[in-house]
Design an enzyme around this catalytic site. Structure first.
Site, PDB file in Angstrom:
ATOM      1  N   CYS A  58      -1.268 -56.103 -25.437  1.00 52.38           N
ATOM      2  CA  CYS A  58       0.010 -56.399 -26.089  1.00 52.38           C
ATOM      3  C   CYS A  58       1.094 -56.840 -25.108  1.00 52.38           C
ATOM      4  O   CYS A  58       2.147 -57.306 -25.520  1.00 52.38           O
ATOM      5  CB  CYS A  58       0.503 -55.180 -26.869  1.00 52.38           C
ATOM      6  N   CYS A 128       1.183 -47.284 -27.322  1.00 48.57           N
ATOM      7  CA  CYS A 128       2.472 -47.069 -26.663  1.00 48.57           C
ATOM      8  C   CYS A 128       2.577 -45.641 -26.134  1.00 48.57           C
ATOM      9  O   CYS A 128       3.023 -45.416 -25.004  1.00 48.57           O
ATOM     10  CB  CYS A 128       3.618 -47.359 -27.625  1.00 48.57           C
TER      11      CYS A 128
END
Length: 165
Positions: A58, A128
């Site tokens: 990402c 994350c």
């Protein structure tokens, strides 16, 4: 046009059917709008450990630094800089809050699942919180490596002084 945009935000269609809106949890928004502990320390400071991690999938990159009291082994401060989405920034911010005031061994027990649960991250954003956990571990490892190097060089200097005396 404005009516269509408003309906999308509110989660309804022109047919009046409710469509669930995809919104961040209020804790993510809070940490994104008001990130805690943004910044950095001098990476050459022997009391600072730096963890730099990234997610190639990402493009998120996270730098988390800890400042440790050498005498007590307690983390006295933490800073982060993150290039990424709101969930990555929020995860970094939460991680710095959670490590402050804790012993080195304690922070290694912080798991990404705890961060994800606290922020109510959806499955697609779990990477994350994984970055935050990895950054904590990398910062601790860096600090410990610096400390071991300083200890080894200090012992070598002492041995040299004894040999020349």
């Amino acid at each position: 046009m404005l009516r269509v945009g408003t309906k999308r935000v509110l989660g309804t269609t022109s047919l009046g059917v409710r469509v669930p809106a995809r919104l961040y949890h209020e804790r993510v928004v809070d940490h994104y709008d008001n990130p805690r502990n943004v910044g950095s320390f001098d990476k050459n400071d022997p009391s600072v450990g730096t963890g730099l991690v990234g997610a190639p999938a990402c493009g998120d990159v996270m730098k988390l630094q800890i400042k440790v009291d050498d005498k007590t082994g307690k983390i006295v401060d933490a800073r982060f800089k993150t290039f990424g989405c709101g969930s990555a920034i929020a995860s970094s911010s939460v991680a710095t809050e959670w490590v402050k005031g804790k012993q080195m061994e304690e922070v290694l027990s912080i798991k990404n699942t705890e961060i994800a649960k606290h922020l109510s991250l959806p499955p697609v954003k779990l990477h994350c919180s994984m970055l935050a956990e990895d950054a904590i571990k990398a910062a601790v490892k860096d600090y410990e490596a610096k400390r071991a190097k300083a200890t080894a060089s200090g012992e070598a200097a002492t041995e040299e002084k004894l040999a020349t005396a």
